[in-house]
Design a protein around this motif. Structure first.
Motif, mmCIF file in Angstrom:
data_model
loop_
_atom_site.group_PDB
_atom_site.id
_atom_site.type_symbol
_atom_site.label_atom_id
_atom_site.label_comp_id
_atom_site.label_asym_id
_atom_site.label_seq_id
_atom_site.Cartn_x
_atom_site.Cartn_y
_atom_site.Cartn_z
ATOM 1 N N LEU A 76 -2.021 2.023 -9.442
ATOM 2 C CA LEU A 76 -2.565 1.042 -8.504
ATOM 3 C C LEU A 76 -4.165 0.826 -8.827
ATOM 4 C CD1 LEU A 76 -1.454 3.162 -5.341
ATOM 5 C CD2 LEU A 76 -0.474 1.167 -6.358
ATOM 6 N N THR A 77 -4.278 -0.582 -8.876
ATOM 7 C CA THR A 77 -5.561 -0.976 -9.453
ATOM 8 C C THR A 77 -6.422 -1.704 -8.467
ATOM 9 O OG1 THR A 77 -4.678 -3.190 -10.240
ATOM 10 C CG2 THR A 77 -4.914 -1.256 -11.816
ATOM 11 N N THR A 78 -5.805 -2.109 -7.487
ATOM 12 C CA THR A 78 -6.731 -2.989 -6.268
ATOM 13 C C THR A 78 -7.103 -1.938 -5.120
ATOM 14 O OG1 THR A 78 -5.344 -4.944 -6.981
ATOM 15 C CG2 THR A 78 -6.620 -5.063 -4.791
ATOM 16 N N PHE A 104 -5.267 2.010 -1.618
ATOM 17 C CA PHE A 104 -4.973 1.341 -2.875
ATOM 18 C C PHE A 104 -3.852 0.377 -2.694
ATOM 19 C CE2 PHE A 104 -7.393 5.171 -3.827
ATOM 20 C CZ PHE A 104 -8.464 4.580 -4.464
ATOM 21 N N ALA A 105 -3.488 -0.557 -3.457
ATOM 22 C CA ALA A 105 -2.543 -1.454 -3.624
ATOM 23 C C ALA A 105 -2.133 -2.300 -4.807
ATOM 24 C CB ALA A 105 -3.084 -2.592 -2.569
ATOM 25 N N PHE A 106 -1.131 -2.725 -4.678
ATOM 26 C CA PHE A 106 -0.401 -3.868 -5.581
ATOM 27 C C PHE A 106 0.042 -4.929 -5.225
ATOM 28 C CE2 PHE A 106 3.088 -1.112 -4.910
ATOM 29 C CZ PHE A 106 4.113 -2.175 -4.863
ATOM 30 N N SER A 155 1.689 9.001 -8.558
ATOM 31 C CA SER A 155 2.051 7.727 -7.917
ATOM 32 C C SER A 155 2.020 6.752 -8.804
ATOM 33 C CB SER A 155 0.669 7.691 -6.771
ATOM 34 O OG SER A 155 -0.285 7.165 -7.682
ATOM 35 N N PHE A 175 0.895 -1.339 0.115
ATOM 36 C CA PHE A 175 0.023 -0.047 0.004
ATOM 37 C C PHE A 175 0.865 1.329 -0.012
ATOM 38 C CE2 PHE A 175 -2.457 -3.436 1.657
ATOM 39 C CZ PHE A 175 -3.701 -3.247 1.061
#
Length: 247
Positions: free
Chosen positions: A91-93, A146-148, A88, A61
């Motif tokens: 990020l899609t998750t 938001f995370a990857f 940034s 994150f």
């Protein structure tokens, strides 16, 4: 930033629009969040790991989290929030933290999202998934980030190690005299391995975990043995640390 207070670039300062908010995350990256024009944000606060339970370990994150309340909804209504993540990573998750309908204990859960470039759209329903008060009261309070997915890091394991004492010989000159010094020092032979199928990784080593220490690449090619990359390292240092880095 370059938009000078107009995070969604609609030619109206965010401060004059209740349905638009821009703020710096704890990482320093700026977020802009846009809702339907008849709604209003309040209590917008960036959040970090200290304020929240540990997020899913398999995700990173990098821009932190946000807690906000969105009001003026029709009770039980749904709205889509558009997020603009300025400068940034992509990020899609999206993960939210809180209770869910039928699951009152706060926990991390994934939200459905759509993304285009640096814009991410997330839908929320009053009293539904992502709404922490879990009631249809015309207001949504939520915490999310938001995370990857983190890359899969191969296991670096110790195959064997051996310590033996050897003679260390040193020749020094003092004026016209020469001095030969011998010392008995421990020589450590360490054999390390990681899976061959793990891809392009290389081994690094250092003798200290101080912030001022440097990691050095072990440039020798590993030997393939029984499905493993194997490297033998010899050192007179009393301790060595090893890690894998990706190409």
């Amino acid at each position: 930033g370059s938009n000078r207070g107009d995070g969604n670039a609609d030619s109206v300062p965010d401060s004059q629009q209740a349905h638009v908010t821009s703020f710096p995350a704890l990482s320093g990256h700026w977020w802009t969040v846009v809702s339907d024009a008849d709604l209003a944000f309040k209590n917008v606060q960036p959040a970090g790991f200290r304020e929240l339970a540990s997020p899913p370990a398999e995700f990173a994150f990098p821009v932190g989290f946000v807690t906000l309340t969105l009001s003026n909804l029709v009770p039980g209504g749904t709205t889509t929030l558009t997020h603009i993540l300025h400068q940034s990573p992509v990020l899609t998750t999206v993960f939210a933290f809180g209770p869910m309908p039928g699951q009152p204990q706060p926990h991390w859960h994934k939200l459905e999202s759509e993304s285009t470039g640096n814009e991410i759209r997330v839908s929320f329903t009053d009293g539904g998934v992502g709404d922490q008060d879990a009631s249809q009261n015309g207001s949504i309070t939520t915490t999310y980030g938001f995370a990857f997915p983190k890359p899969t890091i191969p296991d670096l394991t110790l195959r064997t190690d051996n310590i033996e004492w050897v003679n260390h010989i040193q020749l020094t000159q003092n004026g016209s005299d020469w001095m030969l010094t011998t010392n008995r020092v421990p020589s450590v032979t360490t054999v390390l391995q990681w899976p061959i199928q793990s891809g392009n990784w290389f081994l690094q080593t250092t003798d200290s975990l101080s912030t001022r220490s440097t990691w050095q690449n072990i440039v020798r090619e590993p030997t393939a043995l029984d499905g493993w990359n194997v490297i033998t390292n010899r050192s007179a240092s009393p301790q060595r640390f090893f890690r894998l880095r990706q190409f």
